[in-house]
Design a protein around this motif. Structure first.
Motif, PDB file in Angstrom:
ATOM      1  N   UNK A 118     -56.314  -4.331 -13.893  1.00  0.00           N
ATOM      2  CA  UNK A 118     -56.793  -3.513 -12.778  1.00  0.00           C
ATOM      3  C   UNK A 118     -57.215  -2.130 -13.250  1.00  0.00           C
ATOM      4  N   UNK A 119     -58.302  -1.636 -12.697  1.00  0.00           N
ATOM      5  CA  UNK A 119     -58.777  -0.322 -13.088  1.00  0.00           C
ATOM      6  C   UNK A 119     -57.814   0.796 -12.752  1.00  0.00           C
ATOM      7  N   UNK A 120     -56.926   0.544 -11.788  1.00  0.00           N
ATOM      8  CA  UNK A 120     -55.962   1.564 -11.376  1.00  0.00           C
ATOM      9  C   UNK A 120     -54.814   1.719 -12.362  1.00  0.00           C
ATOM     10  N   UNK A 121     -54.685   0.780 -13.319  1.00  0.00           N
ATOM     11  CA  UNK A 121     -53.597   0.836 -14.293  1.00  0.00           C
ATOM     12  C   UNK A 121     -54.097   1.353 -15.624  1.00  0.00           C
ATOM     13  N   UNK A 122     -53.395   2.338 -16.189  1.00  0.00           N
ATOM     14  CA  UNK A 122     -53.683   2.759 -17.541  1.00  0.00           C
ATOM     15  C   UNK A 122     -53.263   1.681 -18.527  1.00  0.00           C
ATOM     16  N   UNK A 123     -53.735   1.789 -19.754  1.00  0.00           N
ATOM     17  CA  UNK A 123     -53.409   0.773 -20.753  1.00  0.00           C
ATOM     18  C   UNK A 123     -51.914   0.724 -21.047  1.00  0.00           C
ATOM     19  N   UNK A 124     -51.262   1.879 -21.146  1.00  0.00           N
ATOM     20  CA  UNK A 124     -49.826   1.895 -21.458  1.00  0.00           C
ATOM     21  C   UNK A 124     -49.015   1.244 -20.340  1.00  0.00           C
ATOM     22  N   UNK A 125     -49.392   1.517 -19.088  1.00  0.00           N
ATOM     23  CA  UNK A 125     -48.696   0.897 -17.958  1.00  0.00           C
ATOM     24  C   UNK A 125     -48.933  -0.607 -17.941  1.00  0.00           C
ATOM     25  N   UNK A 126     -50.197  -1.010 -18.124  1.00  0.00           N
ATOM     26  CA  UNK A 126     -50.535  -2.435 -18.077  1.00  0.00           C
ATOM     27  C   UNK A 126     -49.831  -3.218 -19.181  1.00  0.00           C
ATOM     28  N   UNK A 127     -49.677  -2.583 -20.334  1.00  0.00           N
ATOM     29  CA  UNK A 127     -49.035  -3.254 -21.463  1.00  0.00           C
ATOM     30  C   UNK A 127     -47.541  -3.429 -21.274  1.00  0.00           C
ATOM     31  N   UNK A 128     -46.982  -2.770 -20.286  1.00  0.00           N
ATOM     32  CA  UNK A 128     -45.534  -2.829 -20.043  1.00  0.00           C
ATOM     33  C   UNK A 128     -45.174  -3.418 -18.679  1.00  0.00           C
ATOM     34  N   UNK A 129     -46.132  -4.026 -18.018  1.00  0.00           N
ATOM     35  CA  UNK A 129     -45.912  -4.518 -16.656  1.00  0.00           C
ATOM     36  C   UNK A 129     -45.157  -5.836 -16.595  1.00  0.00           C
ATOM     37  N   UNK A 130     -45.540  -6.811 -17.422  1.00  0.00           N
ATOM     38  CA  UNK A 130     -45.190  -8.186 -17.112  1.00  0.00           C
ATOM     39  C   UNK A 130     -43.873  -8.689 -17.679  1.00  0.00           C
TER      40      UNK A 130
END
Length: 310
Positions: free
Chosen positions: A112-124
């Motif tokens: 999602x465009x609303x997520x930065x890369x660092x956040x997205x990499x730690x989401x799942x």
């Protein structure tokens, strides 16, 4: 060639090495991703501590976010069509602490465009773990849930997912992390001597479910004292005590948990895209400084998620 962290032999983070590896071209059902951020989790080092030396070296890292640099023939990713240049995240992968990697497309999703890369990499990883705890204890709207370790990474995801379900959450944490518990919809309670009495005072109608992210004797004992149905107590840490106590211990390698965690990835990404599942990131480190990042992570008090930036 690309740089990648590996465990060359069984051991913890002390054995990790940054090495050069080839990045194969993607075949059918695969994509290559230029990594912009790699997620970090205690499991990264935990899962290399034991095993058959013949199975090593083992690449490190289970989740990442980045930009697609190549696409295999006739290939789409889990969320749909994909093209070079698309921003994506991936979980569960093998070897995410790297600059570039070729992955099964089934484990890759549009970021999602609303997520930065660092956040997205730690989401799942933490998100699917939290969802699995909710699944095995059958949390329902209106339940009162006690979360041990509510200010940690899994705990913060639990707070948000439980709040969205309509459950009432009481979360244990130190006084320094009380505001974190409150920020994400929980009622804070300090752990330590007298915890059971403090929770009883907060939950006059009783506690329906207990979810343990700590693994301490206190967490298990208080859960057993407060929750009448032991089938509604689950832990991701107290594996030694769980069988005798009659409570559920879950891990990502268990077949039922692995299948469920894979199935829930898209839903968690949608929640994050809408701003309903936040990933607090405490710090980022260059990929080359993974040992320093691991030291902070393994201190037990990183203050949020940590990402490696190639």
């Amino acid at each position: 060639m690309t740089k990648q962290w590996v465990a060359p032999r069984p051991g913890g983070s002390d054995v990790f090495e940054l090495v050069d590896v080839e990045v194969p071209a993607p075949g059918p059902g695969e994509v290559t991703v230029r990594v912009r951020a790699a997620g970090m989790n205690p499991a990264d080092a935990k899962h290399t501590r034991h095993g058959d030396p013949a199975d090593f070296p083992v690449p490190i890292g289970y989740e990442l976010a980045g930009v697609v640099s190549a696409v295999g023939p006739d290939t789409g990713i889990a969320s749909g069509p994909v093209a070079v240049g698309d921003e994506v995240l991936a979980f569960r992968v093998s070897g995410g602490w790297t600059e570039e990697i070729t992955l099964p497309a089934a484990d890759v999703f549009a970021k999602p465009g609303s997520l930065g890369f660092a956040e997205a990499a730690n989401l799942l990883l933490v998100g699917t773990t939290a969802a699995d705890l909710i699944r095995v204890t059958d949390v329902q709207a209106g339940d009162t849930v006690l979360v041990h370790g509510a200010s940690g990474a899994v705990g913060v995801s639990l707070l948000q997912q439980l709040h969205a379900l309509g459950a009432r959450v009481i979360g244990t944490a130190s006084s320094a992390n009380a505001d974190t518990v409150r920020r994400f919809g929980g009622t804070w309670v300090a752990y330590g001597d007298g915890l059971e009495a403090r929770v009883r005072e907060l939950a006059a109608s009783g506690v329906d479910v207990a979810l343990d992210c700590v693994g301490s004797d206190e967490a298990v004992d208080v859960s057993l004292a407060l929750v009448a149905d032991r089938g509604r107590i689950a832990t991701i840490a107290a594996f030694g005590r769980a069988p005798d106590a009659g409570i559920t211990a879950i891990g990502g390698t268990q077949p039922d948990s692995a299948a469920f965690r894979d199935s829930v990835r898209a839903r968690l990404i949608e929640l994050a895209a809408r701003g309903e599942l936040v990933v607090p990131v405490a710090r980022t480190f260059p990929l080359t400084e993974a040992p320093a990042a691991l030291e902070l992570l393994e201190s037990g008090h990183p203050g949020g998620k940590i990402a490696l930036l190639p």
